[in-house]
Design a protein around this motif. Sequence first.
Motif, PDB file in Angstrom:
ATOM      1  N   PHE A  21      -4.282  -6.493   4.496  1.00 53.32           N
ATOM      2  CA  PHE A  21      -3.205  -7.229   4.168  1.00 53.32           C
ATOM      3  C   PHE A  21      -2.101  -6.633   3.494  1.00 53.32           C
ATOM      4  O   PHE A  21      -1.136  -6.790   3.610  1.00 53.32           O
ATOM      5  CB  PHE A  21      -3.734  -8.700   3.403  1.00 53.32           C
ATOM      6  CG  PHE A  21      -4.650  -9.302   4.326  1.00 53.32           C
ATOM      7  CD1 PHE A  21      -4.527  -9.296   5.627  1.00 53.32           C
ATOM      8  CD2 PHE A  21      -5.695 -10.191   3.623  1.00 53.32           C
ATOM      9  CE1 PHE A  21      -5.539 -10.130   6.231  1.00 53.32           C
ATOM     10  CE2 PHE A  21      -6.618 -11.123   4.210  1.00 53.32           C
ATOM     11  CZ  PHE A  21      -6.593 -10.943   5.588  1.00 53.32           C
ATOM     12  N   ALA A  22      -2.440  -5.965   2.415  1.00 51.15           N
ATOM     13  CA  ALA A  22      -1.061  -5.158   1.636  1.00 51.15           C
ATOM     14  C   ALA A  22      -0.319  -4.344   2.406  1.00 51.15           C
ATOM     15  O   ALA A  22       0.807  -4.273   2.519  1.00 51.15           O
ATOM     16  CB  ALA A  22      -1.842  -4.545   0.339  1.00 51.15           C
ATOM     17  N   ARG A  23      -1.234  -3.540   3.438  1.00 47.71           N
ATOM     18  CA  ARG A  23      -0.648  -2.854   4.273  1.00 47.71           C
ATOM     19  C   ARG A  23       0.435  -3.597   5.569  1.00 47.71           C
ATOM     20  O   ARG A  23       1.379  -3.081   5.581  1.00 47.71           O
ATOM     21  CB  ARG A  23      -1.543  -1.862   4.973  1.00 47.71           C
ATOM     22  CG  ARG A  23      -1.109  -0.592   6.037  1.00 47.71           C
ATOM     23  CD  ARG A  23      -2.021  -0.383   6.896  1.00 47.71           C
ATOM     24  NE  ARG A  23      -2.721  -1.272   7.825  1.00 47.71           N
ATOM     25  CZ  ARG A  23      -3.833  -1.253   8.227  1.00 47.71           C
ATOM     26  NH1 ARG A  23      -4.641  -0.528   7.634  1.00 47.71           N
ATOM     27  NH2 ARG A  23      -4.270  -2.272   8.979  1.00 47.71           N
ATOM     28  N   ASN A  24      -0.112  -4.531   5.807  1.00 46.18           N
ATOM     29  CA  ASN A  24       0.562  -5.342   6.765  1.00 46.18           C
ATOM     30  C   ASN A  24       1.713  -6.007   6.221  1.00 46.18           C
ATOM     31  O   ASN A  24       2.880  -6.006   6.887  1.00 46.18           O
ATOM     32  CB  ASN A  24      -0.301  -6.368   7.472  1.00 46.18           C
ATOM     33  CG  ASN A  24      -1.332  -5.851   8.443  1.00 46.18           C
ATOM     34  OD1 ASN A  24      -1.579  -4.805   8.685  1.00 46.18           O
ATOM     35  ND2 ASN A  24      -2.432  -6.518   8.823  1.00 46.18           N
ATOM     36  N   ILE A  27       4.408  -3.195   5.773  1.00 49.74           N
ATOM     37  CA  ILE A  27       5.068  -3.038   7.256  1.00 49.74           C
ATOM     38  C   ILE A  27       6.078  -4.099   7.515  1.00 49.74           C
ATOM     39  O   ILE A  27       7.165  -3.817   8.124  1.00 49.74           O
ATOM     40  CB  ILE A  27       4.002  -2.712   8.191  1.00 49.74           C
ATOM     41  CG1 ILE A  27       3.136  -1.339   8.002  1.00 49.74           C
ATOM     42  CG2 ILE A  27       4.787  -2.787   9.675  1.00 49.74           C
ATOM     43  CD1 ILE A  27       1.930  -1.051   8.809  1.00 49.74           C
ATOM     44  N   ALA A  28       5.516  -5.252   7.523  1.00 47.60           N
ATOM     45  CA  ALA A  28       6.382  -6.475   7.926  1.00 47.60           C
ATOM     46  C   ALA A  28       7.610  -6.614   6.965  1.00 47.60           C
ATOM     47  O   ALA A  28       8.748  -6.735   7.491  1.00 47.60           O
ATOM     48  CB  ALA A  28       5.582  -7.765   7.657  1.00 47.60           C
ATOM     49  N   VAL A  33      13.660  -5.478   6.367  1.00 50.24           N
ATOM     50  CA  VAL A  33      14.750  -4.885   6.108  1.00 50.24           C
ATOM     51  C   VAL A  33      15.487  -4.056   7.270  1.00 50.24           C
ATOM     52  O   VAL A  33      16.709  -4.003   7.257  1.00 50.24           O
ATOM     53  CB  VAL A  33      14.354  -3.922   4.637  1.00 50.24           C
ATOM     54  CG1 VAL A  33      15.541  -2.794   4.573  1.00 50.24           C
ATOM     55  CG2 VAL A  33      13.799  -4.663   3.667  1.00 50.24           C
ATOM     56  N   ALA A  34      14.832  -3.262   8.052  1.00 52.53           N
ATOM     57  CA  ALA A  34      15.186  -2.349   8.971  1.00 52.53           C
ATOM     58  C   ALA A  34      15.973  -3.267   9.970  1.00 52.53           C
ATOM     59  O   ALA A  34      16.889  -2.646  10.644  1.00 52.53           O
ATOM     60  CB  ALA A  34      14.263  -1.548   9.557  1.00 52.53           C
ATOM     61  N   ALA A  35      15.702  -4.498  10.344  1.00 52.40           N
ATOM     62  CA  ALA A  35      16.223  -5.358  11.381  1.00 52.40           C
ATOM     63  C   ALA A  35      17.287  -6.154  10.809  1.00 52.40           C
ATOM     64  O   ALA A  35      17.921  -6.861  11.532  1.00 52.40           O
ATOM     65  CB  ALA A  35      15.121  -5.968  12.062  1.00 52.40           C
TER      66      ALA A  35
END
Length: 87
Positions: A21-24, A27-28, A33-35
Amino acid sequence: MQLMKTQLKNTASNFGRARRFARNAAIAGFVGVAASPAFALVEVDTSGVEAQINSGATSAGTIAGYVAIALALLACAGVIFSMLRKS
């Protein structure tokens, strides 16, 4: 130590589930931020990268041709060698 190794391997455990869950979430967050529109306004010049990719493709094609010729020569030499051994 063995218990920790087992928990790291077992993604169905609470520890593995929390890690997933922390990894997801990370990534989200990065994708969010990138979008963002601030990044959409940045112009990126990719012509240099495109030129390098095209030149690399040309040299890779040349190397592939040389490898094909070398394999054909080795196959012919193997056939000739086997014919000489049988005679």
